[in-house]
Scaffold this active site. Sequence first.
Site, PDB file in Angstrom:
ATOM      1  N   LYS A  30     -10.851  -0.908  10.204  1.00 12.11           N
ATOM      2  CA  LYS A  30     -11.043  -2.080   9.341  1.00 12.11           C
ATOM      3  C   LYS A  30     -11.483  -3.305  10.145  1.00 12.11           C
ATOM      4  CE  LYS A  30      -8.086  -0.318   5.686  1.00 12.11           C
ATOM      5  NZ  LYS A  30      -6.827  -0.360   4.962  1.00 12.11           N
ATOM      6  N   ASP A  71       2.860  -4.638   8.133  1.00 11.99           N
ATOM      7  CA  ASP A  71       1.640  -3.858   7.956  1.00 11.99           C
ATOM      8  C   ASP A  71       0.474  -4.852   8.016  1.00 11.99           C
ATOM      9  OD1 ASP A  71      -0.613  -2.649   6.971  1.00 11.99           O
ATOM     10  OD2 ASP A  71       0.348  -1.770   5.202  1.00 11.99           O
ATOM     11  N   HIS A 109       0.873  -1.181   0.000  1.00 10.60           N
ATOM     12  CA  HIS A 109       0.000   0.000   0.000  1.00 10.60           C
ATOM     13  C   HIS A 109       0.912   1.235   0.000  1.00 10.60           C
ATOM     14  CE1 HIS A 109      -2.818   2.910   1.847  1.00 10.60           C
ATOM     15  NE2 HIS A 109      -3.809   2.072   1.593  1.00 10.60           N
TER      16      HIS A 109
END
Length: 404
Positions: free
Chosen positions: A224, A198, A121
């Site tokens: 999330k 991550d 990302h």
Amino acid sequence: MLDLQKIRADFPILSQTVNGKPLVYFDNGATSQKPQIVIDAIATYYQEINANIHRGVHTLSRLATDAYEESRGKIQNHINAKLACEVLFTSGTTHGINLVAHGFASFLKPGDEVLVSALEHHSNIVPWQMLCEKTGATLRVIPMNENGELIIDEFDKLLSEKTKIVTVNHISNALGTINPIAYMIDKAHQVGAAVLIDGAQAVPHLKPDVQALDCDFYVFSGHKICGPTGTGILYGKEEWLNKLPPYQGGGEMIKEVTFEKTTYADLPHKFEAGTPNIAGGIVLGTAIDYMNSIGFDNIQEQELALLDYATKRLLEIDGLKIFGTAKAKTSVVSFNIEGIHPYDIGTIIDKLGIAVRTGHHCAQPIMNFFNIPGTIRASFAFYNTKEEIDVMVEAVKKAKMMLS
Ligand SMILES: *Cc1c(COP(=O)(O)O)cnc(C)c1O
């Protein structure tokens, strides 16, 4: 098996209509929906115990501090951190990565190397580029193959004594690939490099065990995993957090301040300058309790069933190609239809009540690898159903007919 009807009733937004159609929410990779218990906990905090933490001797300040620290303890247990002070509250994954990358500026010199992967990302690329620019260190990239899997032989070759930190996602947000992080952490440690994971896309699907993984840092976002936006966690091994310089200066992060010299507070406060998102931090604990009450075994079973079903049904459509076909994969299907721009399909199916992500998913290098402008990404959560997948497949067929 999960009682989906009961679970869906926990999420008020799921019974809404959008553009006159029942909402089909398949953008869980961008953010999850929130159960009523989480929504209520935010109001309860402000109604009953709102006060600043770690500062007052008064009762409300103590209650708020206790609730905040209790939440830290819950998260510590959830990820199996050895110490509560290794669990730092942040505003999200992006904040956590920037905090570590900023701190590493004190350890790097020209010639040192930072290893990222081709699957990252943007928030796990750009802070490291900034770090390399500042220090003269070199950014190296672990390549991927056509299936969207990291090429591990190449990773092995890239590692050397020059490698100071390896930073890689646990699960790719764009393709759903689950990376072999246990192996990578072990290998990186053999050359003395630190490892940041991550975990933004992993924590919605599984319970990470940071001690078993032996990673040095593990970051994720609260929003999330059914929690509020503006919350997140940076786990760091105590020895690393002690070595890293503070990220921001201000209140709460100090021991003693004079104009000549300031000494810093102990962990975790050294990295928690200023008044944090108190309600958010407390309610992140509520969200994690909620996820655990569903059970991660159940979550995985349901999501893998959705992944299999969606993959099979989407491939019925002529000209549809799925990007990201790794063996180890989570409930994300990224796809395109030959000759049609993903944005056009996204726009049409939105009119039919279906929320998917279109574009590069903050992972432009992956799109460049496949030589495409973007994909349509359907990302499933445990509260999604096969019936919703049927609705999406019919909508995509319809969009294809209208556009070709
Ligand atoms: C969402 C995401 C991020 C960024 O998270 P924020 O909550 O926007 O800070 C980073 N990495 C991955 C893999 C993600 O999915």
